[in-house]
Design a protein around this motif. Structure first.
Motif, PDB file in Angstrom:
ATOM      1  N   HIS A 125     -40.676  23.250   4.052  1.00  0.00           N
ATOM      2  CA  HIS A 125     -39.721  23.466   2.968  1.00  0.00           C
ATOM      3  C   HIS A 125     -40.329  22.934   1.673  1.00  0.00           C
ATOM      4  O   HIS A 125     -40.500  21.723   1.511  1.00  0.00           O
ATOM      5  CB  HIS A 125     -38.389  22.768   3.266  1.00  0.00           C
ATOM      6  CG  HIS A 125     -37.348  23.058   2.228  1.00  0.00           C
ATOM      7  ND1 HIS A 125     -36.154  22.396   2.159  1.00  0.00           N
ATOM      8  CD2 HIS A 125     -37.326  23.955   1.212  1.00  0.00           C
ATOM      9  CE1 HIS A 125     -35.444  22.855   1.136  1.00  0.00           C
ATOM     10  NE2 HIS A 125     -36.135  23.809   0.543  1.00  0.00           N
ATOM     11  N   ASP A 163     -38.632  27.159  -4.604  1.00  0.00           N
ATOM     12  CA  ASP A 163     -38.038  26.809  -3.322  1.00  0.00           C
ATOM     13  C   ASP A 163     -38.517  27.836  -2.306  1.00  0.00           C
ATOM     14  O   ASP A 163     -38.386  29.031  -2.522  1.00  0.00           O
ATOM     15  CB  ASP A 163     -36.516  26.853  -3.430  1.00  0.00           C
ATOM     16  CG  ASP A 163     -35.874  26.152  -2.253  1.00  0.00           C
ATOM     17  OD1 ASP A 163     -35.685  24.925  -2.340  1.00  0.00           O
ATOM     18  OD2 ASP A 163     -35.590  26.813  -1.240  1.00  0.00           O
ATOM     19  N   ASP A 171     -39.474  22.209  -1.671  1.00  0.00           N
ATOM     20  CA  ASP A 171     -38.115  21.971  -2.134  1.00  0.00           C
ATOM     21  C   ASP A 171     -38.104  21.652  -3.629  1.00  0.00           C
ATOM     22  O   ASP A 171     -38.438  20.538  -4.028  1.00  0.00           O
ATOM     23  CB  ASP A 171     -37.555  20.795  -1.299  1.00  0.00           C
ATOM     24  CG  ASP A 171     -36.106  20.491  -1.617  1.00  0.00           C
ATOM     25  OD1 ASP A 171     -35.483  21.241  -2.395  1.00  0.00           O
ATOM     26  OD2 ASP A 171     -35.606  19.486  -1.083  1.00  0.00           O
ATOM     27  N   LYS A 225     -39.074  28.419   2.096  1.00  0.00           N
ATOM     28  CA  LYS A 225     -38.997  27.915   3.477  1.00  0.00           C
ATOM     29  C   LYS A 225     -39.852  28.783   4.389  1.00  0.00           C
ATOM     30  O   LYS A 225     -39.911  30.008   4.228  1.00  0.00           O
ATOM     31  CB  LYS A 225     -37.544  27.935   3.969  1.00  0.00           C
ATOM     32  CG  LYS A 225     -36.671  26.924   3.274  1.00  0.00           C
ATOM     33  CD  LYS A 225     -35.260  26.936   3.852  1.00  0.00           C
ATOM     34  CE  LYS A 225     -34.391  25.896   3.166  1.00  0.00           C
ATOM     35  NZ  LYS A 225     -33.237  26.508   2.470  1.00  0.00           N
TER      36      LYS A 225
END
Ligand SMILES: Nc1ncnc2c1ncn2[C@@H]1O[C@H](COP(=O)(O)OP(=O)(O)O)[C@@H](O)[C@H]1O
Ligand SMILES: [Mg+2]
Length: 257
Positions: free
Chosen positions: A16, A34, A18, A36
């Motif tokens: 991730h 961002d 982030d 994932k």
């Protein structure tokens, strides 16, 4: 072309990135991104040259630190690890770089033994042989075991490079432009291998590429890096279903229409 049969659990997050920003002086490469990566997924990252794709990989592997935000990999916050923990984490990540060269003076067998001997010191001779033979079979090059890199084709060398990474059984594979500079048939061969690696070794992978045939063939999901952001995410069709003039030329160049 065979359709993949991979079930992805979207609760099982392996990487991730982030809310990460990264600049070099006035050059804002990544802006609050961002991203994932899910377990056993092949995620393709598209983007023009110089947009920050390799920087993304360096942030994930801890070679660069973010100015802002956190990079979570396999349950660890990469940007908070010390060198020792970073090294341990990197052991679980396989890298296939644009120019990850083999050692020209070593045979294929020796090239593959090298990471094993260096990283897993307690293996017996028989165990080393077994690992080398297994991984070579995995990349379809058992017959090349005693050859020198110079005797192999570009595509075969690329396969051995990937085998050298797989021999440490990584959880994550990071491929930075795996088909760059290869002819179309060899590209197909490497793309097939990327899918086989996903299936056989259960790796979660990020594949950076400009090659849309590659993206389409290997990607379970794709993102496109545009002006420091992952503005477009989704399937191949979703990414290119747009009139955005930053995106169209990508498609038009690859599939002259
Ligand atoms: N260590 C660094 N110091 C300064 N600038 C860098 C550094 N690494 C990358 N850059 C710059 O960041 C931008 C993105 O680089 P990169 O991630 O390598 O692009 P690509 O998407 O082609 O892989 C480029 O303009 C590059 O010059
Ligand atoms: Mg790059």
């Amino acid at each position: 072309m065979e359709k993949k049969n991979i079930q992805i659990d979207y609760n099982d997050i392996v990487i991730h990135v982030d809310n990460v920003s990264k600049s070099f002086g006035d050059l804002h490469v990544l802006r609050d991104v961002d991203l994932k990566l899910y377990n056993e997924e092949n995620l393709v990252v598209l983007g023009r040259s110089g947009t920050g794709k390799s920087v993304l990989i360096k942030l994930i592997s801890g070679l660069l630190r973010p100015d802002k935000g956190n990079v979570n990999v396999l349950g660890e916050v990469v940007n908070e690890l010390d060198e020792r923990d970073l090294r341990a984490l990197r052991q679980r990540i396989g890298f296939s770089f644009q120019n990850s060269a083999l050692y020209d003076s070593m045979t294929v067998r020796e090239n593959l033994e090298f990471p094993l001997v260096r990283n897993k010191r307690n293996l017996t001779r028989a165990e080393i042989n077994k690992e080398v033979e297994e991984v070579l079979e995995g990349v379809g090059l058992s017959q090349a075991i005693n050859q020198m890199p110079s005797e192999l084709s570009g595509g075969q060398r690329k396969r051995i490079g990937i085998a050298r990474t797989l021999i440490l059984r990584p959880d994550i594979m990071l491929y930075d432009e795996p088909t760059a500079g290869l002819d179309p048939i060899t590209c197909l061969d490497i793309n097939t291998l990327i899918n086989e690696v996903q299936e056989r070794y259960k790796t979660s992978s990020i594949i950076i590429t400009h090659d849309l045939a590659c993206a389409k063939m290997v990607g379970d999901r794709m993102v496109m890096l545009l002006d420091g952001k992952f503005e477009r995410q989704g399937t191949f069709e979703e990414i290119f279903d747009t009139d955005d003039e930053r995106v169209r030329p990508f498609y038009d160049y690859n599939f002259i229409v």
